[in-house]
Design a protein around this motif. Structure first.
Motif, PDB file in Angstrom:
ATOM      1  N   GLN A  74       2.017   1.816  -3.414  1.00  0.00           N
ATOM      2  CA  GLN A  74       0.901   2.252  -4.255  1.00  0.00           C
ATOM      3  C   GLN A  74       0.715   3.765  -4.156  1.00  0.00           C
ATOM      4  N   LYS A  75       0.827   4.269  -2.883  1.00  0.00           N
ATOM      5  CA  LYS A  75       0.675   5.722  -2.673  1.00  0.00           C
ATOM      6  C   LYS A  75       1.761   6.498  -3.410  1.00  0.00           C
TER       7      LYS A  75
ATOM      8  N   LYS B  29       0.833  -1.211   0.000  1.00  0.00           N
ATOM      9  CA  LYS B  29       0.000   0.000   0.000  1.00  0.00           C
ATOM     10  C   LYS B  29       0.864   1.256   0.000  1.00  0.00           C
TER      11      LYS B  29
ATOM     12  N   ALA C 276       4.757  -2.338  -5.622  1.00  0.00           N
ATOM     13  CA  ALA C 276       3.522  -2.715  -4.931  1.00  0.00           C
ATOM     14  C   ALA C 276       3.109  -4.127  -5.332  1.00  0.00           C
TER      15      ALA C 276
END
Length: 386
Positions: free
Chosen positions: A7-8, A4, A15
């Protein structure tokens, strides 16, 4: 959590990697699909992928109209018919697609797929015959060595006609080794063509070393098969005249000089040699020392050292890869890499100025050459199956 975090940061590759490590393959697949990272996902799951995983990836690429990658992953999932369909839709110049199509047929062992690919390679499908090398590789993948050998002879002939003699030599040599390894009889045409091409390759080596007699003898053999060198007839005959003259083979020099004076060749002679060749023809010197005789390695009959057919026992004699002469039973060795025979003293002498085997081009240390005691396998090699 780490997935996560990446992903950010919009680092979808990392990811996906952490999702796969967490065994969250479905989420990883969804992420790859959403962000166009399917190749990255495929690389990451790699050896852990199941056929179902590969099928999902293949379907994704199929929907994306990416025939090459759809074919690649259908192949990995074991769906050979679908894989072939996509590979044959690729650009006909895409060598990777053809390579994978060949692999597909090799794995599938399916007659219909094989026929489909052969038709494609022969140009039946689109009217564009593909490079014969693909057909050769297909036959090799199918272990159809006889068909592969026939194709190799055709490829080598094309290379030879185009004047690419080293390429033609290497195609025949590699096929020769494959057939030998699989204990399949080597076609006489392949053996003969390889011997003639090898003789041609030896010429440069010997002339460079200043051994004009060895160079001249090999050129005589090549000149006697001049129709196999259509794009260099005049240069080869010219070299034969010059080298024979230098080696004192005046009669041979005269014979090939007279051949060069034919109307179809005369105007093509290099200007710097023309006067010399005309003089050789005008003032013929027929003197020529006899070629030394050495023992036939099979029956011990005395015959000229470059003759490869014994008139006594009628055997085709193996030739020395260093000189092109027939081998000598009492002075026999073989290249440690390709196992082709050679006269031990001659091969050792050649390796003082050359690093590589003239047949397989692999590096050879002359100190590792050994005299062969059991000469039978080299003098009467097993014929293999028909």
């Amino acid at each position: 959590m780490v997935a996560k975090f990446f992903q950010k940061l919009n680092d979808y590759g990392s990811a996906i990697q952490f999702l796969v490590m967490s065994k969250c393959n479905d989420e990883a697949f969804q992420l790859a699909q959403t962000h166009n990272q399917m190749e990255v996902y495929a690389d990451i799951i790699g050896p852990d992928a199941t056929p179902e995983d590969y099928q999902s990836i293949a379907v994704y690429f199929e929907n994306e109209k990416n025939n090459f990658l759809a074919g690649k992953f259908f192949l990995l999932s074991g769906q050979y018919t679908k894989a072939m369909k996509h590979f044959l839709k690729c650009n006909s110049e895409d060598s990777q697609a053809i390579d994978l199509a060949i692999e597909t047929v090799g794995r599938a062992n399916d007659e219909q797929l094989t026929r489909q690919l052969i038709d494609y390679l022969m140009g039946e499908t689109d009217g564009m015959p593909k490079d014969a090398r693909y057909l050769f590789r297909l036959y090799m993948a199918l272990k159809q060595f006889r068909e592969a050998a026939r194709t190799a002879i055709i490829i080598a002939r094309e290379e030879q006609n185009a004047g690419n003699y080293r390429n033609a030599h290497d195609v025949l040599f590699s096929m020769f080794q494959e057939l030998k390894q699989n204990k399949i009889k080597i076609p006489a045409e392949m053996q003969s063509n390889l011997m003639i091409l090898h003789s041609y390759i030896l010429v440069k080596m010997h002339v460079k070393r200043g051994d004009h007699m060895k160079g001249a003898r090999m050129l005589i053999r090549v000149a006697n098969n001049i129709s196999k060198f259509p794009s260099h007839i005049v240069p080869i005959l010219t070299s034969t005249v010059i080298e024979c003259h230098r080696a004192g083979l005046k009669n041979s020099s005269f014979s090939y000089a007279a051949m060069l004076m034919r109307p179809e060749y005369r105007d093509q002679i290099d200007f710097k040699y023309k006067k010399k060749i005309e003089m050789i023809v005008r003032r013929p010197d027929k003197s020529e020392e006899e070629e030394p005789l050495t023992s036939c390695p099979v029956c011990s009959f005395q015959l000229p050292e470059t003759d490869l057919l014994c008139p006594e026992c009628q055997n085709n004699l193996p030739y020395c890869i260093a000189t092109g002469r027939h081998v000598l039973k009492e002075d026999l060795t073989a290249c440690p890499s390709c196992d082709f025979p050679a006269i031990l003293t001659e091969f050792s002498s050649l390796l003082e100025s050359e690093e590589n085997c003239p047949m397989c081009s692999e590096k050879v240390n002359k100190d590792v050459l050994q005299k062969i005691v059991d000469t039978q396998p080299y003098l009467a090699p097993s014929e293999g199956t028909e």
